[in-house]
Motif scaffolding. Structure first.
Motif, PDB file in Angstrom:
ATOM      1  N   MET A  24       0.449  -1.182   0.415  1.00  0.00           N
ATOM      2  CA  MET A  24       0.246  -0.231  -0.140  1.00  0.00           C
ATOM      3  C   MET A  24       0.969   1.272  -0.050  1.00  0.00           C
ATOM      4  O   MET A  24       0.773   2.731  -0.893  1.00  0.00           O
ATOM      5  CB  MET A  24      -0.707   0.445   1.319  1.00  0.00           C
ATOM      6  CG  MET A  24      -2.039  -0.898   1.378  1.00  0.00           C
ATOM      7  SD  MET A  24      -3.375  -0.859   2.847  1.00  0.00           S
ATOM      8  CE  MET A  24      -4.706  -0.803   2.393  1.00  0.00           C
ATOM      9  N   ALA A  25       1.861   1.603   0.951  1.00  0.00           N
ATOM     10  CA  ALA A  25       2.709   3.099   0.871  1.00  0.00           C
ATOM     11  C   ALA A  25       3.485   2.606  -0.167  1.00  0.00           C
ATOM     12  O   ALA A  25       3.466   3.903  -1.007  1.00  0.00           O
ATOM     13  CB  ALA A  25       3.613   2.090   1.744  1.00  0.00           C
ATOM     14  N   VAL A  26       4.156   1.473  -0.823  1.00  0.00           N
ATOM     15  CA  VAL A  26       5.003   1.626  -2.134  1.00  0.00           C
ATOM     16  C   VAL A  26       4.025   2.187  -3.332  1.00  0.00           C
ATOM     17  O   VAL A  26       4.058   3.402  -4.223  1.00  0.00           O
ATOM     18  CB  VAL A  26       5.429   0.262  -2.543  1.00  0.00           C
ATOM     19  CG1 VAL A  26       6.406   0.531  -3.713  1.00  0.00           C
ATOM     20  CG2 VAL A  26       5.907  -0.486  -1.748  1.00  0.00           C
ATOM     21  N   ALA A  27       2.290   1.625  -3.816  1.00  0.00           N
ATOM     22  CA  ALA A  27       2.016   2.734  -4.075  1.00  0.00           C
ATOM     23  C   ALA A  27       0.761   3.558  -4.642  1.00  0.00           C
ATOM     24  O   ALA A  27       0.838   3.965  -4.865  1.00  0.00           O
ATOM     25  CB  ALA A  27       0.791   1.411  -4.548  1.00  0.00           C
ATOM     26  N   THR A  68      -6.869  -3.359  -2.505  1.00  0.00           N
ATOM     27  CA  THR A  68      -6.471  -4.007  -0.793  1.00  0.00           C
ATOM     28  C   THR A  68      -7.214  -3.622   0.120  1.00  0.00           C
ATOM     29  O   THR A  68      -7.611  -3.439   1.473  1.00  0.00           O
ATOM     30  CB  THR A  68      -4.784  -3.668  -0.882  1.00  0.00           C
ATOM     31  OG1 THR A  68      -4.510  -2.374  -1.342  1.00  0.00           O
ATOM     32  CG2 THR A  68      -3.856  -4.586  -1.435  1.00  0.00           C
ATOM     33  N   GLY A  69      -7.774  -1.809  -0.114  1.00  0.00           N
ATOM     34  CA  GLY A  69      -7.774  -0.904   0.620  1.00  0.00           C
ATOM     35  C   GLY A  69      -9.720  -1.706   0.997  1.00  0.00           C
ATOM     36  O   GLY A  69     -10.093  -1.305   1.876  1.00  0.00           O
ATOM     37  N   LEU A  70     -10.152  -2.230  -0.008  1.00  0.00           N
ATOM     38  CA  LEU A  70     -11.714  -2.351  -0.021  1.00  0.00           C
ATOM     39  C   LEU A  70     -11.952  -3.658   0.763  1.00  0.00           C
ATOM     40  O   LEU A  70     -12.548  -4.106   1.684  1.00  0.00           O
ATOM     41  CB  LEU A  70     -12.105  -3.141  -1.051  1.00  0.00           C
ATOM     42  CG  LEU A  70     -13.595  -3.347  -1.424  1.00  0.00           C
ATOM     43  CD1 LEU A  70     -14.747  -2.843  -0.728  1.00  0.00           C
ATOM     44  CD2 LEU A  70     -14.438  -3.745  -2.769  1.00  0.00           C
ATOM     45  N   HIS A  71     -10.908  -4.033   0.860  1.00  0.00           N
ATOM     46  CA  HIS A  71     -10.467  -5.875   1.952  1.00  0.00           C
ATOM     47  C   HIS A  71     -10.930  -5.631   3.163  1.00  0.00           C
ATOM     48  O   HIS A  71     -11.403  -5.819   4.032  1.00  0.00           O
ATOM     49  CB  HIS A  71      -9.064  -6.480   1.409  1.00  0.00           C
ATOM     50  CG  HIS A  71      -9.526  -8.103   2.121  1.00  0.00           C
ATOM     51  ND1 HIS A  71      -7.821  -8.685   2.802  1.00  0.00           N
ATOM     52  CD2 HIS A  71     -10.316  -8.379   3.085  1.00  0.00           C
ATOM     53  CE1 HIS A  71      -8.765  -9.296   3.307  1.00  0.00           C
ATOM     54  NE2 HIS A  71      -9.831  -9.548   3.455  1.00  0.00           N
ATOM     55  N   THR A  93      -8.685   4.691   3.879  1.00  0.00           N
ATOM     56  CA  THR A  93      -8.111   5.812   2.727  1.00  0.00           C
ATOM     57  C   THR A  93      -7.531   5.669   1.900  1.00  0.00           C
ATOM     58  O   THR A  93      -7.444   6.226   0.560  1.00  0.00           O
ATOM     59  CB  THR A  93      -6.680   6.802   3.543  1.00  0.00           C
ATOM     60  OG1 THR A  93      -5.568   5.792   3.969  1.00  0.00           O
ATOM     61  CG2 THR A  93      -7.213   7.437   4.061  1.00  0.00           C
ATOM     62  N   SER A  94      -6.688   4.118   1.499  1.00  0.00           N
ATOM     63  CA  SER A  94      -6.242   3.595   0.303  1.00  0.00           C
ATOM     64  C   SER A  94      -7.422   3.549  -0.530  1.00  0.00           C
ATOM     65  O   SER A  94      -7.111   3.147  -1.636  1.00  0.00           O
ATOM     66  CB  SER A  94      -5.488   2.167   1.038  1.00  0.00           C
ATOM     67  OG  SER A  94      -4.227   2.706   1.057  1.00  0.00           O
TER      68      SER A  94
END
Length: 243
Positions: A24-27, A68-71, A93-94
């Motif tokens: 997440m952070a890299v994206a 990933t954020g939705l999950h 936030t993601s």
């Protein structure tokens, strides 16, 4: 579940502690940097903008963050071991940023070339983006709220078993201030972007707001990218040290 045995130290049941705020952070970092680069190209020479290239880039990053954020948003709590606030801080936030990137990707793929072919491409794109600035501004305010909560409740502190970050385990405010400050930079950039787009649409001066938005997102994007990359090592180390 997290347990602490006198002889063995911290033990974490990783089957109940899934975590992927590394990717997440890299994206997020790559997405912020990409938006700054696209904005710079639009301001200097729109003819050099590859709408297909940016559409693919934002589509890939948006898919990672939205999935990933939705999950993480819908699985409450994702980490049953004691970090339910991560669902809000990282998951929601993601998801929001990922959805924005996917929307941007879709538009650039379908209509980007036509927008750049107009006599005033920046103004054309700003008019398309203006309605969503309400959501962008709302996310910016949300990130500022998260930053305040991070310092107030001393969140983000790593356990001593985590390499590098764990060196500051006895000083939880250090990582709380760093992460909260980083999140606040992104939030301020989102607010600046909302002002920037509306000033473009209204034909007002934008030079200052463009620089402010660019610097806020460029700095926070680089830091997020580097921090996320480092966490691939630190999180692996934490898992190995607490299995």
């Amino acid at each position: 579940m997290i347990t602490l045995a006198a002889q063995e130290g911290l033990t974490i049941d990783w089957a109940n502690m899934p975590t992927y705020n590394t990717i997440m952070a890299v994206a997020v970092g790559a997405g912020l940097i990409g938006l700054v680069q696209l904005g710079r190209q639009l301001r200097t020479d729109p003819t050099k903008v590859s709408t297909e290239g940016w559409a693919v880039t934002f589509g890939l990053l948006g898919a990672i963050l939205a999935a990933t954020g939705l999950h993480m948003t819908l699985t409450w709590p994702l980490a049953a071991g004691g970090f339910p606030f991560d669902n809000i801080i990282f998951g929601e936030t993601s998801l929001g940023f990922g959805a924005l990137l996917l929307g941007t990707s879709f538009y650039l793929w379908k209509r980007g070339a036509a927008a750049l072919a107009t006599s005033r491409p920046v103004e054309t794109l700003a008019r398309v983006a203006q309605p969503v600035t309400v959501f962008v501004g709302g996310l910016g305010l949300s990130l500022l709220a998260i930053a305040v909560a991070g310092v107030k409740y001393e969140l983000f502190a790593a356990p001593p078993q985590e390499p590098i970050s764990g060196e500051f385990a006895d000083y939880p405010l250090v990582e709380a201030i760093f992460m909260s400050g980083l999140i606040a930079l992104v939030g301020l950039g989102a607010l600046a972007f909302a002002f920037l787009v509306n000033r473009v649409v209204n034909g007002r001066s934008t030079a200052v707001w463009a620089r402010v938005t660019g610097w806020l997102w460029a700095v926070s994007g680089v830091l997020f990218l580097l921090f996320g990359a480092m966490n691939f090592f630190t999180h692996i180390g934490l898992i190995v040290n607490t299995m």
